[in-house]
Scaffold this active site. Sequence first.
Site, PDB file in Angstrom:
ATOM      1  CG  ASP A  84      -1.898   1.105   1.272  1.00 10.11           C
ATOM      2  OD1 ASP A  84      -2.490   1.396   0.219  1.00 10.11           O
ATOM      3  OD2 ASP A  84      -2.111   1.689   2.359  1.00 10.11           O
ATOM      4  CG  ASP A 106       1.212   7.653  -3.376  1.00  4.37           C
ATOM      5  OD1 ASP A 106       0.978   8.488  -4.274  1.00  4.37           O
ATOM      6  OD2 ASP A 106       1.055   7.897  -2.167  1.00  4.37           O
TER       7      ASP A 106
END
Length: 278
Positions: A84, A106
């Site tokens: 994540d 990200d």
Amino acid sequence: MTTALALTGLLDSARTARRGVGAFNVVLLEHAEAIVTGAERAGLPVVLQVSENCIRYHGGLAPIVTATQVVARAADVEVLVHLDHIEDTALVHAGIDLGVDSIMYDGSHLDYDANVAATRALADRCHAAGIAIEAELGEVGGKDGVHAPGVRTDPSDAAAFVAATGVDALAVAVGTSHAMQTREASVDRDLVERLRASVPVPLVLHGSSGLSDDELRGAVRAGMTKINISTHLNGLFTRALRDVLDERPDLVDPRRYVAAGRDAVAAETARLLTLLAG
């Protein structure tokens, strides 16, 4: 055992049925154990998430990810292991080598063109290895950016980003923010409906700890699919530990009080998964 692009299959099915899939963060090994226990009680799939911050805390990717994979593979329900908010591309490649099920890259710290180029390259690499990839357009939660008050993801921008990058899921800004310790945020459900109509991949809701049960239900019904929750579970974990230590300040064996946090997270995981799948 999981199969290639297992997360894609799980999320696509849930998207079609307008069900939510819980994705809960592992901080300590006890979190992984608790989340899996809760998923088994609910009889529902779950995603175990390991963030870049968590990787730093444990001194590297392999210790916490490998341990989490062992817990996931022993489960009686479908449990996927997901990286994540990974900004370091070296960690993406290391995760691929370890055989994680999916990775959220990200690139929000980059400008748009650089984000697209980096995400596209990593999507190609992940897909070649049979691994799903999630991304985000802009910055999600707790850092202001795209989750500052009033800022939202534009459906046409989101559709263009997915087309350009080939990602399997997209995190969008619809009213939540990371690290909220109160459940008082609200989701722009009309925007979620428009995003779902425009974007051909499952939508991911980051910062879901700030949502009440009713808001979580509403977000899923409007079209959100992967629901990320971390701070809410961490709060329960910490309060359970504190209660035991307040009652028994003489305790020195961590197992005697950490187990209370694990039990609290397991119970809430089962409840939340049932709520989201409702």
